[in-house]
Motif scaffolding. Structure first.
Motif, PDB file in Angstrom:
ATOM      1  N   GLY A   1      49.224 -60.063 -43.136  1.00  0.00           N
ATOM      2  CA  GLY A   1      48.083 -61.104 -42.991  1.00  0.00           C
ATOM      3  C   GLY A   1      48.914 -62.604 -43.091  1.00  0.00           C
ATOM      4  N   GLY A   2      48.522 -63.597 -42.569  1.00  0.00           N
ATOM      5  CA  GLY A   2      49.116 -64.953 -42.841  1.00  0.00           C
ATOM      6  C   GLY A   2      48.634 -65.983 -41.637  1.00  0.00           C
ATOM      7  N   PRO A   3      49.090 -67.035 -41.930  1.00  0.00           N
ATOM      8  CA  PRO A   3      48.539 -68.209 -40.798  1.00  0.00           C
ATOM      9  C   PRO A   3      49.068 -67.710 -39.454  1.00  0.00           C
ATOM     10  N   ALA A   4      48.075 -68.393 -38.502  1.00  0.00           N
ATOM     11  CA  ALA A   4      48.317 -68.247 -37.098  1.00  0.00           C
ATOM     12  C   ALA A   4      47.801 -69.232 -36.266  1.00  0.00           C
ATOM     13  N   LYS A   5      48.296 -69.688 -35.281  1.00  0.00           N
ATOM     14  CA  LYS A   5      47.561 -70.533 -34.347  1.00  0.00           C
ATOM     15  C   LYS A   5      46.536 -69.687 -33.353  1.00  0.00           C
ATOM     16  N   PRO A   6      45.627 -70.256 -32.806  1.00  0.00           N
ATOM     17  CA  PRO A   6      44.792 -69.824 -31.792  1.00  0.00           C
ATOM     18  C   PRO A   6      45.703 -69.368 -30.429  1.00  0.00           C
ATOM     19  N   SER A   7      45.261 -68.363 -29.958  1.00  0.00           N
ATOM     20  CA  SER A   7      45.938 -67.664 -28.760  1.00  0.00           C
ATOM     21  C   SER A   7      45.029 -68.000 -27.626  1.00  0.00           C
ATOM     22  N   GLU A   8      45.676 -68.457 -26.502  1.00  0.00           N
ATOM     23  CA  GLU A   8      44.595 -68.774 -25.160  1.00  0.00           C
ATOM     24  C   GLU A   8      44.257 -67.439 -24.439  1.00  0.00           C
ATOM     25  N   ALA A   9      45.128 -66.224 -24.894  1.00  0.00           N
ATOM     26  CA  ALA A   9      44.588 -65.011 -24.243  1.00  0.00           C
ATOM     27  C   ALA A   9      44.547 -63.940 -25.426  1.00  0.00           C
ATOM     28  N   GLN A  10      43.644 -63.106 -25.288  1.00  0.00           N
ATOM     29  CA  GLN A  10      43.598 -61.983 -26.243  1.00  0.00           C
ATOM     30  C   GLN A  10      44.138 -60.520 -25.489  1.00  0.00           C
ATOM     31  N   PRO A  11      44.145 -59.670 -26.540  1.00  0.00           N
ATOM     32  CA  PRO A  11      44.715 -58.450 -26.047  1.00  0.00           C
ATOM     33  C   PRO A  11      43.742 -57.644 -25.019  1.00  0.00           C
ATOM     34  N   SER A  12      44.118 -56.789 -24.464  1.00  0.00           N
ATOM     35  CA  SER A  12      43.219 -55.815 -23.602  1.00  0.00           C
ATOM     36  C   SER A  12      42.700 -54.858 -24.469  1.00  0.00           C
ATOM     37  N   ALA A  13      41.692 -54.116 -23.955  1.00  0.00           N
ATOM     38  CA  ALA A  13      41.132 -52.774 -24.648  1.00  0.00           C
ATOM     39  C   ALA A  13      42.429 -51.760 -24.690  1.00  0.00           C
ATOM     40  N   TRP A  14      43.070 -51.838 -23.773  1.00  0.00           N
ATOM     41  CA  TRP A  14      44.343 -50.770 -23.561  1.00  0.00           C
ATOM     42  C   TRP A  14      45.161 -50.948 -25.025  1.00  0.00           C
ATOM     43  N   ASP A  15      45.487 -52.200 -25.119  1.00  0.00           N
ATOM     44  CA  ASP A  15      46.317 -52.491 -26.309  1.00  0.00           C
ATOM     45  C   ASP A  15      45.765 -52.131 -27.524  1.00  0.00           C
ATOM     46  N   ALA A  16      44.375 -52.515 -27.632  1.00  0.00           N
ATOM     47  CA  ALA A  16      43.645 -52.567 -28.968  1.00  0.00           C
ATOM     48  C   ALA A  16      43.270 -51.281 -29.381  1.00  0.00           C
ATOM     49  N   HIS A  17      43.048 -50.238 -28.713  1.00  0.00           N
ATOM     50  CA  HIS A  17      42.444 -48.912 -29.095  1.00  0.00           C
ATOM     51  C   HIS A  17      43.170 -47.879 -28.435  1.00  0.00           C
ATOM     52  N   PRO A  18      43.937 -47.349 -29.251  1.00  0.00           N
ATOM     53  CA  PRO A  18      44.989 -46.134 -28.566  1.00  0.00           C
ATOM     54  C   PRO A  18      44.263 -45.051 -27.892  1.00  0.00           C
ATOM     55  N   SER A  19      43.118 -44.659 -28.362  1.00  0.00           N
ATOM     56  CA  SER A  19      42.225 -43.618 -27.536  1.00  0.00           C
ATOM     57  C   SER A  19      42.093 -44.116 -26.134  1.00  0.00           C
ATOM     58  N   ILE A  20      41.838 -45.113 -26.074  1.00  0.00           N
ATOM     59  CA  ILE A  20      41.797 -45.657 -24.504  1.00  0.00           C
ATOM     60  C   ILE A  20      42.564 -45.389 -23.467  1.00  0.00           C
ATOM     61  N   ARG A  21      43.736 -45.433 -24.046  1.00  0.00           N
ATOM     62  CA  ARG A  21      44.986 -45.116 -23.037  1.00  0.00           C
ATOM     63  C   ARG A  21      44.775 -43.542 -22.756  1.00  0.00           C
ATOM     64  N   LYS A  22      44.463 -42.737 -23.753  1.00  0.00           N
ATOM     65  CA  LYS A  22      44.524 -41.300 -23.429  1.00  0.00           C
ATOM     66  C   LYS A  22      43.545 -41.014 -22.354  1.00  0.00           C
ATOM     67  N   VAL A  23      42.259 -41.748 -22.556  1.00  0.00           N
ATOM     68  CA  VAL A  23      41.326 -41.434 -21.627  1.00  0.00           C
ATOM     69  C   VAL A  23      41.522 -41.937 -20.179  1.00  0.00           C
ATOM     70  N   ILE A  24      42.155 -43.203 -20.192  1.00  0.00           N
ATOM     71  CA  ILE A  24      42.484 -43.588 -18.903  1.00  0.00           C
ATOM     72  C   ILE A  24      43.541 -42.553 -18.077  1.00  0.00           C
ATOM     73  N   ILE A  25      44.292 -41.903 -18.919  1.00  0.00           N
ATOM     74  CA  ILE A  25      45.492 -41.112 -18.553  1.00  0.00           C
ATOM     75  C   ILE A  25      44.808 -39.853 -17.923  1.00  0.00           C
ATOM     76  N   PHE A  26      43.781 -39.443 -18.817  1.00  0.00           N
ATOM     77  CA  PHE A  26      42.981 -38.143 -18.438  1.00  0.00           C
ATOM     78  C   PHE A  26      42.316 -38.385 -17.229  1.00  0.00           C
ATOM     79  N   LEU A  27      41.575 -39.598 -17.166  1.00  0.00           N
ATOM     80  CA  LEU A  27      40.837 -39.746 -15.725  1.00  0.00           C
ATOM     81  C   LEU A  27      41.689 -39.863 -14.654  1.00  0.00           C
ATOM     82  N   TRP A  28      42.980 -40.265 -14.656  1.00  0.00           N
ATOM     83  CA  TRP A  28      43.982 -40.215 -13.274  1.00  0.00           C
ATOM     84  C   TRP A  28      44.322 -38.836 -13.381  1.00  0.00           C
TER      85      TRP A  28
END
Length: 540
Positions: free
Chosen positions: A265-292
């Motif tokens: 944790g520490g200081p941070a400047k605001p970012s113009e873009a935020q990470p995707s759900a794919w990057d944020a939730h590990p289980s989502i990657r498994k779900v997408i792979i399973f769907l394909w």
């Protein structure tokens, strides 16, 4: 602050922030961390136990229980009067064969929709119980979890791995039974055969039993754990966890998203873009792979059926037409291309074989649709959080019924579940035919065009959920995707309606947070570290 005895109190008055001595920029961030204190009282006076959601949930479970008992009674009556493989026939001699088959498909789609309503109601209760069990074990990370693939500790725990696995099997059998409950009927007469629709007693009996077992598992899970809140909102959940000291907000992380958990944790400047759900939730990657994988398996299945039909000339007398643009159709017809095989006899062993056939083939589809709930709910949670920078602000409460219709992703999934299961029934058709009120040898039909139709729909479904999972959000507001620790870090003032934005200027660091009134946008060129990280200049 003493914990409030009324957690559903409508007004919230946060405790006064502690005063801090000004820290110079030269002291360095290490000194800031060592001297920083909690910027707000972590025991919130406001959180909604959502008794309305509990009422809706219990009504849904009660309706599911009534429907399951009705299926059991109907199944017992049919079996008692017509035998184990008997059916209740409805004479439709005035209808053409095509109309009868269309009516059977409409009834099948309707039954699949009812099963979806029942399993969604049961799943909501089971999900709330599992979420509370994980929270009591300090293992809850996100507001939404893979309900049937996540378990609390304890092999025999009602929310544990054993009953979760059984629930997954029961869910698959629920849709299997719905696909087999309505069949085509032929009654032999001296002059001519009479055609109609028949309802298989054994299929209705099994459907009722598996739904009732799911109700019992869900209710046992609720009884085994203390439910902090019935709300689906990640904000009510986070506030409840903070209120009960099961979650402690971290300091100096007011501009850190869920993807920054592994970063100190520490200081941070605001970012113009935020990470995707794919990057944020590990289980989502498994779900997408399973769907394909499911899409690829469906395409392979269709190719296999075409290969078998082409090589096995024994199929041609029954299915003489190759798959062409002229024989391609949405519903199976007289010109449809298919392969078939017969399950010998009509006895309990064959009945088991029928269900094994359905479970093995339909199981991946059922689990894939179930796992897609994770993507829909995680995106829903993030969309709700991002309303905190809108004009109307963020309303923490969520109506469990309206959230299906208010969020397009949830609505798409709700419609897709019964529809795709029905399409599977068109592709993998176990032809249950009754002659003179008695079921005969089941014939398994695999229709090539309908399998390709299912594959196309699954491809569109997978593309849609892949796109929303990979889509990055714009704006400086840190993404949470329902991660409770991140929400606890970002929300420093709880109220029924909240706004997020710039709260305090500071030297060297500013502070962003929430308030019960609109806030200005954060300053993109400033560094944020949370309240108390530097000398503060309150906004006028």
């Amino acid at each position: 602050m003493a914990a409030s005895s009324k957690p559903t109190e409508e007004n919230f008055h946060p405790s006064t922030l502690l005063a801090y001595d000004a820290l110079s920029y030269q002291q360095g961030f290490d000194l800031i961390i060592s001297d920083a204190k909690i910027t707000a009282d972590t025991k919130t006076d406001f959180y909604d136990r959502s008794l309305t959601s509990r009422r809706y949930a219990l009504i849904g479970v009660a309706c599911s229980s009534i429907f399951s008992c009705s299926c059991i009674v109907a199944g017992i009556v049919i079996v008692a009067n017509y035998g184990t493989f008997g059916v209740f026939a409805v004479n439709l001699e005035t209808y053409a064969l095509r109309e009868i088959l269309l009516l059977r498909e409409i009834l099948g789609l309707t039954l699949n929709l009812i099963v979806t309503l029942c399993t969604e109601s049961i799943g909501f209760v089971h999900g709330i119980a599992l979420r509370s069990a994980l929270a009591s074990e300090s293992r809850l990370r996100f507001n939404t979890n893979l309900r049937l693939l996540t378990a609390a500790r304890g092999w025999y725990n009602p929310n544990g791995a054993l009953l979760s696995g059984i629930s997954a099997i029961l869910l698959i059998i629920s849709y299997n039974s719905a696909s087999l409950a309505v069949c085509y009927d032929v009654e032999t007469q001296p002059q001519t055969d009479v055609q109609g629709i028949a309802f298989a007693g054994l299929a209705f009996l099994i459907l009722g039993v598996v739904l009732l077992l799911q109700v019992m598992i869900a209710l046992s899970g609720v009884r085994a754990v203390k439910i902090l809140t019935w709300s689906s909102s990640p904000f009510d959940l986070t506030a409840a966890l903070v209120h009960h000291t099961q979650l402690t907000p971290a300091t100096c992380r007011c501009m850190r998203s869920v993807c920054d958990l592994d970063i100190d944790g520490g200081p941070a400047k605001p970012s113009e873009a935020q990470p995707s759900a794919w990057d944020a939730h590990p289980s989502i990657r498994k779900v997408i792979i399973f769907l394909w994988v499911t899409v690829a398996a469906c395409a392979g299945w269709a190719a296999f059926v075409m290969y078998i039909w082409d090589k096995d000339v024994g199929m041609h007398p029954v299915s003489p037409n190759a798959l062409t643009s002229q024989t391609w159709s949405f519903l199976p017809g007289e010109l449809s291309n298919f392969i078939w095989y017969i399950l010998p006899g009509a006895d309990p062993v064959v009945c088991i074989l029928v269900f094994v056939n359905m479970v093995v083939v339909q199981g991946p589809l059922t689990l894939g649709l179930h796992c897609s709930e994770l993507i829909a709910n995680v995106i829903r949670d993030e969309k709700q959080w991002r309303r905190a920078t809108g004009r109307k602000g963020l309303m923490t409460a969520m109506n469990p019924v309206m959230m299906i219709f208010a969020h397009p992703i949830c609505l798409v999934l709700f419609v897709a579940k019964p529809f795709l299961h029905w399409m599977f029934g068109l592709s993998f058709n176990i032809l249950i035919t009754a002659y003179d009120g008695e079921l005969v040898q089941p014939v398994v039909l695999m229709f090539t065009a309908q399998i390709w139709n299912l594959c196309i729909m699954l491809f569109i479904f997978a593309c849609f959920f892949t796109f929303i999972a990979l889509c990055r959000l714009r704006g400086p507001q840190p993404a949470t995707y329902g991660h409770v620790q991140t929400l606890a870090n970002l929300v420093d003032e709880w109220s029924p309606v909240m706004w997020w934005g710039h709260k305090e200027d500071g030297i060297p660091y500013c502070h962003a947070g929430t308030s019960d009134h609109p806030l200005p946008d954060v300053k993109m060129d400033c560094t944020y570290a949370g309240s108390g990280a530097g000398s503060r200049v309150p906004l006028s």
